[in-house]
Write a protein that holds these residues in place. Sequence first.
Motif, PDB file in Angstrom:
ATOM      1  N   THR A   1      -6.182  -5.954   7.618  1.00 41.72           N
ATOM      2  CA  THR A   1      -5.306  -5.402   8.650  1.00 41.72           C
ATOM      3  C   THR A   1      -4.040  -4.847   8.023  1.00 41.72           C
ATOM      4  O   THR A   1      -3.530  -5.403   7.055  1.00 41.72           O
ATOM      5  CB  THR A   1      -4.914  -6.504   9.657  1.00 41.72           C
ATOM      6  N   GLU A   2      -3.557  -3.741   8.580  1.00 46.95           N
ATOM      7  CA  GLU A   2      -2.324  -3.165   8.073  1.00 46.95           C
ATOM      8  C   GLU A   2      -1.129  -3.856   8.698  1.00 46.95           C
ATOM      9  O   GLU A   2      -1.075  -4.007   9.930  1.00 46.95           O
ATOM     10  CB  GLU A   2      -2.292  -1.676   8.423  1.00 46.95           C
TER      11      GLU A   2
ATOM     12  N   ARG B   1      -1.633  -4.472   3.274  1.00 52.19           N
ATOM     13  CA  ARG B   1      -2.873  -4.920   3.914  1.00 52.19           C
ATOM     14  C   ARG B   1      -3.009  -6.420   3.739  1.00 52.19           C
ATOM     15  O   ARG B   1      -2.798  -6.965   2.650  1.00 52.19           O
ATOM     16  CB  ARG B   1      -4.100  -4.240   3.302  1.00 52.19           C
ATOM     17  N   GLN B   2      -3.345  -7.084   4.831  1.00 50.85           N
ATOM     18  CA  GLN B   2      -3.598  -8.521   4.796  1.00 50.85           C
ATOM     19  C   GLN B   2      -4.887  -8.774   5.561  1.00 50.85           C
ATOM     20  O   GLN B   2      -4.979  -8.457   6.743  1.00 50.85           O
ATOM     21  CB  GLN B   2      -2.429  -9.277   5.454  1.00 50.85           C
TER      22      GLN B   2
ATOM     23  N   GLN C   1       0.800  -1.223   0.000  1.00 53.53           N
ATOM     24  CA  GLN C   1       0.000   0.000   0.000  1.00 53.53           C
ATOM     25  C   GLN C   1       0.833   1.273   0.000  1.00 53.53           C
ATOM     26  O   GLN C   1       0.502   2.227  -0.666  1.00 53.53           O
ATOM     27  CB  GLN C   1      -0.889   0.025   1.263  1.00 53.53           C
TER      28      GLN C   1
END
Lengths: 484, 484
Positions: free
Chosen positions: B222-223, B218-219, B202
């Motif tokens: 969640t960052e 992001r996964q 990102q």
Amino acid sequence: MTVVPVPAAQITAWDHEADVVIAGFGIAGAAAAVEAARAGADVLVLERTGSWGGAASMAGGFIYLGGGTALQKACGFDDSVDNMAAFLTAAMGPGADEERIADYCAGSVAHFDWLVGCGVPFKAEFFGEPGWEPMADQGLMYSGGENAYPFNTIAAPAPRGHVPQMADKKQGEASAGYMLMKPLVETATAAGARALYDVRAQRLVVGSDGRVVGVIARQYGTEISVRARRGVVLATGSFAYNDAMVARYAPRIAGRPAASIEQHDGRAIRMAQALGADLAHMDATEVAIFIDPQQLVRGILVNERGQRFVTEDTYPGRVGQLTLYHQNNTAYLIIDGDAQDDAMASLSPHLMMRPPTWVAETVADLEAEIGLPAGSLQATVAAYNDGAARGEDPLLHKKAQWLKPIGSPVGAIDLRESTGGFTLGGLATTLDAEVLHVSGEPIPGLFAAGRCTAGLAAWGYASGVSLGDGSFYGRRAGHSAARA
Amino acid sequence: MTVVPVPAAQITAWDHEADVVIAGFGIAGAAAAVEAARAGADVLVLERTGSWGGAASMAGGFIYLGGGTALQKACGFDDSVDNMAAFLTAAMGPGADEERIADYCAGSVAHFDWLVGCGVPFKAEFFGEPGWEPMADQGLMYSGGENAYPFNTIAAPAPRGHVPQMADKKQGEASAGYMLMKPLVETATAAGARALYDVRAQRLVVGSDGRVVGVIARQYGTEISVRARRGVVLATGSFAYNDAMVARYAPRIAGRPAASIEQHDGRAIRMAQALGADLAHMDATEVAIFIDPQQLVRGILVNERGQRFVTEDTYPGRVGQLTLYHQNNTAYLIIDGDAQDDAMASLSPHLMMRPPTWVAETVADLEAEIGLPAGSLQATVAAYNDGAARGEDPLLHKKAQWLKPIGSPVGAIDLRESTGGFTLGGLATTLDAEVLHVSGEPIPGLFAAGRCTAGLAAWGYASGVSLGDGSFYGRRAGHSAARA
């Protein structure tokens, strides 16, 4: 050349200060200075040369305006905002920004009045001959092919090239662009704007919050810092003379800068890019073709396959654009002896009048001399002559007044590598002239206008669009910065 | 969407760490992973989808290589580095980067051997029929019009489209692109490279000295933060599916993405631009035309003026490019009944075989039905038939084997708005795959390859150039990052 932004914390004392700092005193900078000063801001313009003017003061002075300006009406032409927008959407594309076009067209009549209010003189006389510019001091001219195919099928034709009146064109005392710039600079000065000359903007100064708060510039070899309490306006022109940028963004125009000035080095674009500014339409260029339009309309233009590809009575800039981009920068103007004589006898200034490169008794011989594919030019001329004899041009719809069968002797003017121009792309901005970050939000404190920004043009062009959007969005930039 | 870089000081604890962090596990990312891991670096690849592959694994699998590769030799073709460079300079331009072309051509033979060494299979068989891809598992094909006019007059023709051998193409078990990607990913994995899936890069993380030291990604909503001890490699593909970027940089391809994948959203370009990265050739695009080449070679293609403009036996991508950019995205394929029957009877996969839109007994009737200017198509067909009867095509030099006078009944296939493609421009990089800042210096710690960078193409294209420069400079990126 570093264009990396300077943190404001590094500046211990500013050399100059103003509410609004404008880099560049050409058309966009002057318009910004007027509006910012009128809005009550303390304005300082930094100009790298020894005087105001920029490319504008060297230019033909066309300002592309319409929708029913006072000048259009005085010359007897009807126009409307929608009509103007329909033309620009077609002519500035493919891919022109329709929102910007709508905005510009809606404000066009008022912008003309604003220019007049600043003292820019226009003579209410229409110039209808083929040419790059009016021959004398006429104020209105077709400057984008509005009355030629295909645009005359897309929108009702109206001339929109508004040209400031020159004091005495024949004696060369002033260009029309000078007559545009002089009153704007006087207006800005009267409104309180100050200017520093021989000062070249180099880097932006940025606060810890990301806001642009000033400019680092060079003056006589020394670095100076200039604080902008409200905003910085970038207005330093195109990147036509930055070879590296042209190679990366607009390689078709490489080696052919024209109708521009050497100061157009793209630096302001770089300074803003270093902050993450977005760009638009960097590949778009204005293109001129070096031939007298009085010759162009009287001949037929063919490509390297001997085929016609554009009606010869349109805006010559469009002819140049199609030649450079679509025809391998190769064209030949086929013109017979009578037509050449007629062109020579016209009132044109003869600056781009050219003799035939080849002359032959027959089209077959001419075709062979040029080296066109066997039969190609012969078929093209036969079809053209057949239609011309009936007063028709089914292929490209040249106006009947210019249709005349091509006779003998017949010549050809070599127009290979006969184009040049300047770049039209640049910083992406909002309609309020805020410079956009690639994240999509404006960069606080940073504004731009003129040819360091992308304006109305995405690919096509009409004369007057640069002085038009430069002055229009220059005003917006000045106003936005003064409010910031 | 913010892409503003994150200061490293803000990261209190990293979620993942590696020496080299690669964003994207398509062709460029896989090649980078192999080389970085082989150079001893701990490599972590972040891939936003659930698996490796990217656009490459969906693709026809062409890799543009030459200069005398083992495969070219095994198929009996001579080639040289200079010959390949002469072709690419002409075909990738105008404005192609000659230094990059020279570099790529000089390393091309070794790059083929490297691919083979990684386990990419190639069958030593040439495919010489017209088509977008080999019909079966042949390994070599002309993929850029090298043996067609005008390129066959510029450089000695040699086929350079190298295609990995598919296990069983007919049953659709694998694409050739998959057969390229699978061994590269296996090689990278065997060399120690790790991968995280469903992780989308990102923003870049930047040290106080300006060095790129990691990625925010992001996964699953969640960052996460990923530290790159030596360097970050951006390899996330083109911006073909970013409508806003396409509108600003490549509006001609707007609304027509093809041969690309939706993940190609330009994000890596934006992330680097936010750091001041320079761009190049953002207006360049690959263009396909949706017609079977077996039809194309047997007809004549005309524009909206009824004129031929490209030899029909060239690379069909070139036909698409000229149609979209130079011919107002308008073309008609004129094909008679016998030729259409022959095309239908060919071994082509028939995926793009199209029926005539109009059929008529005479060319005059067909011309009227299409709505072409009166006489235009008749003159074009007469000239073509005249030459074809003699086995010649003076206008466009189509090869004699495809020249046959057009008879009756005669049909036309409407090819208006029948093009699509993907973007070729992106980040400006050095030959070592370092991302260049607009100041002209590399951005420390940041590398890029593949279609998020500008590669060999400035305007033109040949199939295999993207997998070619993506894998070639992907390797460089991996190597440079491992050394950084």
